[in-house]
Scaffold this motif. Structure first.
Motif, PDB file in Angstrom:
ATOM      1  N   TYR B   7       0.822  -1.217   0.000  1.00  0.00           N
ATOM      2  CA  TYR B   7       0.000   0.000   0.000  1.00  0.00           C
ATOM      3  C   TYR B   7       0.846   1.253   0.000  1.00  0.00           C
ATOM      4  N   ASP B   8       0.248   2.282  -0.550  1.00  0.00           N
ATOM      5  CA  ASP B   8       0.859   3.606  -0.586  1.00  0.00           C
ATOM      6  C   ASP B   8      -0.271   4.566  -0.235  1.00  0.00           C
ATOM      7  N   ILE B  53      -9.227   3.679   3.221  1.00  0.00           N
ATOM      8  CA  ILE B  53      -8.480   4.540   2.282  1.00  0.00           C
ATOM      9  C   ILE B  53      -9.340   5.634   1.655  1.00  0.00           C
ATOM     10  N   GLU B  55     -10.070   6.784  -1.830  1.00  0.00           N
ATOM     11  CA  GLU B  55      -9.888   6.142  -3.136  1.00  0.00           C
ATOM     12  C   GLU B  55      -9.361   7.083  -4.223  1.00  0.00           C
ATOM     13  N   ASP B  56      -9.373   8.366  -3.940  1.00  0.00           N
ATOM     14  CA  ASP B  56      -8.846   9.320  -4.922  1.00  0.00           C
ATOM     15  C   ASP B  56      -7.368   9.615  -4.698  1.00  0.00           C
ATOM     16  N   GLU B  57      -6.860   9.159  -3.578  1.00  0.00           N
ATOM     17  CA  GLU B  57      -5.487   9.526  -3.239  1.00  0.00           C
ATOM     18  C   GLU B  57      -4.606   8.312  -2.949  1.00  0.00           C
ATOM     19  N   ASP B  58      -5.146   7.327  -2.244  1.00  0.00           N
ATOM     20  CA  ASP B  58      -4.351   6.178  -1.808  1.00  0.00           C
ATOM     21  C   ASP B  58      -4.361   5.073  -2.856  1.00  0.00           C
ATOM     22  N   SER B  59      -3.379   4.171  -2.744  1.00  0.00           N
ATOM     23  CA  SER B  59      -3.312   3.046  -3.677  1.00  0.00           C
ATOM     24  C   SER B  59      -2.942   1.775  -2.921  1.00  0.00           C
ATOM     25  N   VAL B  60      -3.703   0.721  -3.165  1.00  0.00           N
ATOM     26  CA  VAL B  60      -3.412  -0.572  -2.544  1.00  0.00           C
ATOM     27  C   VAL B  60      -3.435  -1.624  -3.651  1.00  0.00           C
ATOM     28  N   ILE B  61      -2.345  -2.381  -3.763  1.00  0.00           N
ATOM     29  CA  ILE B  61      -2.291  -3.462  -4.752  1.00  0.00           C
ATOM     30  C   ILE B  61      -2.339  -4.789  -4.012  1.00  0.00           C
TER      31      ILE B  61
END
Lengths: 87, 87
Positions: B7-8, B53, B55-61
């Protein structure tokens, strides 16, 4: 083979490792790169990482997969680097 | 199935997502968790992440693998959480 590399390095070495990995793999998220590499490239990548990091402080995990096995993934939130660009 | 989650997220949500994922998976490195989950757990994890999170800013793969496929890995530098403890 297919690799995913995640790193946790001191901030003073972040730019160095990021620009090194960018030459060999696709950036997918902050501190995460992935892509297809030959066995020779893989060895060069490991050598390069070892030369950049401080082995007593930094940590790099390399997940390795057979070439024909590209892991499935789901993204929640923002897709920082869309899959279409990298696979 | 076996999952690796990277995650970021904005620093204001890092502790929240870290403590949530810790309940379900094994911490392996800064921003990286992994482990075996059932299909039901997997859905709960995705729901929980989505609730935390932005959803417009964070990223989870989320990388997903069959249960019997635990990816091979190599560690360069420090092993933040030794494999023996988690697998």
């Amino acid at each position: 083979m297919y690799v995913i590399i995640v790193y946790d390095v001191n901030v003073s070495r972040v730019n160095k490792i990021k620009s090194f990995l960018r030459k060999h793999l696709n950036w997918v998220q902050n501190s995460v790169f992935e892509g297809e590499v030959t066995k020779a490239e893989f060895e060069r990548i490991k050598d390069g990482i070892s030369r950049i990091i401080d082995e007593d402080e930094d940590s790099v995990i390399i997940y390795k997969f057979p070439l024909d096995f590209v892991p499935k993934r789901e993204i929640l939130g923002v897709e920082k680097n869309p899959i279409d660009d990298i696979i």
